[in-house]
Design a protein around this motif. Structure first.
Motif, PDB file in Angstrom:
ATOM      1  N   GLN A 176       0.835  -1.205   0.000  1.00  0.00           N
ATOM      2  CA  GLN A 176       0.000   0.000   0.000  1.00  0.00           C
ATOM      3  C   GLN A 176       0.869   1.256   0.000  1.00  0.00           C
ATOM      4  O   GLN A 176       0.592   2.220  -0.724  1.00  0.00           O
ATOM      5  CB  GLN A 176      -0.909  -0.010   1.236  1.00  0.00           C
ATOM      6  CG  GLN A 176      -1.729   1.256   1.443  1.00  0.00           C
ATOM      7  CD  GLN A 176      -2.937   1.313   0.528  1.00  0.00           C
ATOM      8  OE1 GLN A 176      -3.045   0.543  -0.423  1.00  0.00           O
ATOM      9  NE2 GLN A 176      -3.825   2.251   0.777  1.00  0.00           N
ATOM     10  N   GLU A 179       2.361   1.815  -3.478  1.00  0.00           N
ATOM     11  CA  GLU A 179       1.372   2.348  -4.427  1.00  0.00           C
ATOM     12  C   GLU A 179       1.141   3.834  -4.212  1.00  0.00           C
ATOM     13  O   GLU A 179       1.033   4.606  -5.171  1.00  0.00           O
ATOM     14  CB  GLU A 179       0.055   1.577  -4.265  1.00  0.00           C
ATOM     15  CG  GLU A 179       0.123   0.124  -4.728  1.00  0.00           C
ATOM     16  CD  GLU A 179      -1.182  -0.612  -4.480  1.00  0.00           C
ATOM     17  OE1 GLU A 179      -2.068  -0.027  -3.811  1.00  0.00           O
ATOM     18  OE2 GLU A 179      -1.319  -1.765  -4.946  1.00  0.00           O
ATOM     19  N   GLU A 183       1.692   7.198  -6.630  1.00  0.00           N
ATOM     20  CA  GLU A 183       0.710   8.261  -6.818  1.00  0.00           C
ATOM     21  C   GLU A 183       1.298   9.615  -6.452  1.00  0.00           C
ATOM     22  O   GLU A 183       1.012  10.637  -7.115  1.00  0.00           O
ATOM     23  CB  GLU A 183      -0.526   7.981  -5.960  1.00  0.00           C
ATOM     24  CG  GLU A 183      -1.523   9.142  -5.856  1.00  0.00           C
ATOM     25  CD  GLU A 183      -2.069   9.588  -7.194  1.00  0.00           C
ATOM     26  OE1 GLU A 183      -2.519  10.745  -7.281  1.00  0.00           O
ATOM     27  OE2 GLU A 183      -2.042   8.802  -8.170  1.00  0.00           O
ATOM     28  N   ARG A 374      -8.103   2.892   1.394  1.00  0.00           N
ATOM     29  CA  ARG A 374      -8.438   2.977  -0.023  1.00  0.00           C
ATOM     30  C   ARG A 374      -9.754   3.708  -0.249  1.00  0.00           C
ATOM     31  O   ARG A 374      -9.909   4.435  -1.238  1.00  0.00           O
ATOM     32  CB  ARG A 374      -8.493   1.565  -0.621  1.00  0.00           C
ATOM     33  CG  ARG A 374      -7.119   0.924  -0.750  1.00  0.00           C
ATOM     34  CD  ARG A 374      -7.186  -0.546  -1.070  1.00  0.00           C
ATOM     35  NE  ARG A 374      -5.840  -1.119  -1.195  1.00  0.00           N
ATOM     36  CZ  ARG A 374      -5.582  -2.414  -1.240  1.00  0.00           C
ATOM     37  NH1 ARG A 374      -6.569  -3.295  -1.173  1.00  0.00           N
ATOM     38  NH2 ARG A 374      -4.334  -2.838  -1.362  1.00  0.00           N
TER      39      ARG A 374
END
Length: 407
Positions: A176, A179, A183, A374
Motif C-alpha cells: 500500500q 502504491e 501516486e 483505499r
C-alpha cells in the motif's frame, strides 16, 4: 562602518530580498490575468488585426489612379504622329461607397474578434490557474495519504514484531505504501505540468512562481439561467455572427455595384509631323455590359448572406444549449463538492482512524485498515474530479458571457 552595523545592514538587505522573493513566488489569479494580457503573444498578434482593418478601410476609400500614355504612329520621323494622353477612370454605381461600407464592417469585426480573443485568453488563464490549484491539492492529498500509509506500516510492523499479527500484514502495508508513493510521484509530475501550462498561458516559457494562491472562494456563484439566457444576444460570439451578416450584405452591395461599368475619360494632345499640326484629343470609353453583368458574384454573395443568417441562428441555439448544460453541470458538481466536504471525506477519515486504532488494539485485521485507507483515497480522488467539473462549468459560462463580475 563598524562590523556590527555592517552586519545589521546586511541582515536587513537579506530580509528585504527574502520578502520580495516570497511575494514573487506565489501567483494570484489577478496577477496571472494581468501578465497574460500584457505578455501573451497570441493576444499581441490579434491586436494587429485592428491596424490591418484600418489599412483596408483606408485603401477602400481611394479612387483609381490616372493613367498617362504616349503613342506613336509610324516610326519615320518626318511622318510620325505622336499622342500624349491622360486618362481617368470614373467609378459609377456607388462602388467606392460600397467598398467603404464593407471595409468598415471589417473594422468592427476585427474589434469584436479581439474582444473574443481576450475573453478566450481570460478563460484559458482561469482554467490553467484552477488546474494548478487542483494539482497542488492532489499533491497535498497524496502526501496525506502517504502519511496514513506510513502510519499503517509502523502499526503493522509493531504488531508483527510483538507476534500479534502475521508478517503478511506488514507486506500488505508495504505494498500500500509503495502504491501511494507512485501516486505521489504522479502528483508531483502533474503539478509541474500544470505550472508549465499556466506559465504558457501568461506568455512565459517557464514558471517563475513556486505556488498559486487559493482564492477566497473555490468558484463564484453563477447567475440564474434566466438572467444568463436574457443576455445571449450580448455575447461576443453572437454579436460577431450578426456582424458577419452585415458584412455579407455589404458584400452584396459591392457585387451589385460592379454591375455598373466604369467610365474612362481621357484628354490629350496629338502632333502630326507630316503636316506639322497639333490637335487636342478627348475620349470617353465604357464597357458594354452585354454578357458579364457580374450576376454570378451577386448570386454567390446573396447565398453567403443567407448562410450567415443560418449560422447566426445555429450559434444562438448552441449558446443557449451550452448555457443550460453548463449550469446543470455546475449545480451538480457543487452539490457533490459540498457533500464530499461535509459528509464523505470526514466520514472516510474517521473510518481510517477507527480502523487503525482497532488494528492496534487487535480488534480488526489489517485488511480493514487497507479498505478504509483505499476508501478515503478514492473519496479524495472523486472530490478532485467534482471540483474539476465545477471549474469546467464555470469556465464554459465565462467563455460564452465573458467576465461574470459584470453581471
Amino acid at each position: 562602518m563598524p562590523t556590527r552595523a555592517r552586519t545589521l545592514l546586511w541582515s536587513v538587505v537579506v530580509l528585504l530580498a527574502t520578502a520580495q522573493g516570497v511575494g514573487a513566488q506565489t501567483l494570484t489569479l489577478d496577477s496571472a490575468l494581468q501578465t497574460a494580457f500584457a505578455n501573451n503573444p497570441d493576444l499581441a498578434a490579434a491586436q494587429w488585426e485592428i491596424d490591418i482593418a484600418e489599412g483596408g478601410r483606408q485603401q477602400a476609400g481611394l479612387i483609381p489612379n490616372p493613367v498617362a500614355s504616349w503613342d506613336a504612329e509610324d516610326t519615320r520621323r518626318d511622318t510620325r504622329t505622336t499622342t500624349i494622353k491622360l486618362s481617368q477612370t470614373l467609378e459609377l454605381g456607388g462602388k467606392r461607397g460600397a467598398r467603404i461600407d464593407l471595409a468598415t464592417r471589417a473594422q468592427d469585426a476585427a474589434a469584436l474578434t479581439l474582444e473574443q480573443r481576450r475573453n478566450t485568453l481570460r478563460v484559458e488563464v482561469i482554467d490553467s490557474y484552477y488546474g494548478a490549484l487542483r494539482a497542488q491539492e492532489r499533491l497535498d492529498l497524496a502526501q496525506r495519504s502517504l502519511a496514513l500509509a506510513e502510519r499503517g506500516l509502523v502499526v503493522a510492523n509493531g504488531r508483527v514484531t510483538a507476534g500479534k499479527s502475521s508478517p503478511v500484514e506488514a507486506t500488505r502495508a508495504q505494498v500500500q505504501l509503495s502504491e501511494i508513493r507512485l501516486e505521489l510521484n504522479r502528483a508531483q509530475m502533474g503539478l509541474t505540468d500544470a505550472y508549465r501550462r499556466l506559465a504558457a498561458s501568461t506568455g512565459n516559457a517557464a514558471a517563475d512562481f513556486e505556488s498559486v494562491a487559493t482564492p477566497s472562494r473555490a468558484t463564484p456563484a453563477l447567475p440564474a439561467a434566466a438572467q444568463l439566457l436574457a443576455r445571449v444576444e450580448q455575447t461576443t460570439e453572437l454579436r460577431l455572427a450578426e456582424l458577419q451578416i452585415l458584412q455579407s450584405e455589404a458584400s452584396i452591395g459591392v457585387e451589385k455595384a460592379q454591375r455598373i461599368p466604369d467610365l474612362d475619360v481621357s484628354i490629350g494632345s496629338q502632333y502630326d509631323a507630316g503636316v506639322r499640326e497639333r490637335v487636342n484629343v478627348v475620349g470617353v470609353s465604357m464597357p458594354i455590359p452585354l454578357f458579364n453583368r457580374n450576376q454570378g458574384n451577386v448570386l454567390a454573395a446573396s447565398r453567403r448572406a443567407d448562410q450567415a443568417r443560418d449560422l447566426r441562428n445555429a450559434i444562438e441555439l448552441r449558446l443557449r444549449t451550452e448555457t443550460r448544460q453548463a449550469l446543470d453541470l455546475w449545480q451538480t458538481a457543487n452539490t457533490e463538492v459540498r457533500t464530499f466536504n461535509q459528509q464523505i471525506l470526514p466520514a472516510a477519515q474517521s473510518a481510517v482512524d477507527a480502523a487503525t486504532r482497532g488494528f492496534e488494539m487487535g480488534k480488526f485485521n489489517f485488511l480493514d485498515v487497507l479498505d478504509a485507507q483505499r476508501t478515503l483515497i478514492a473519496a479524495r480522488t472523486q472530490y478532485l474530479a467534482a471540483t474539476a467539473q465545477a471549474t469546467d462549468a464555470w469556465v464554459r459560462i465565462e467563455r460564452i458571457y465573458g467576465d461574470l463580475a459584470r453581471f
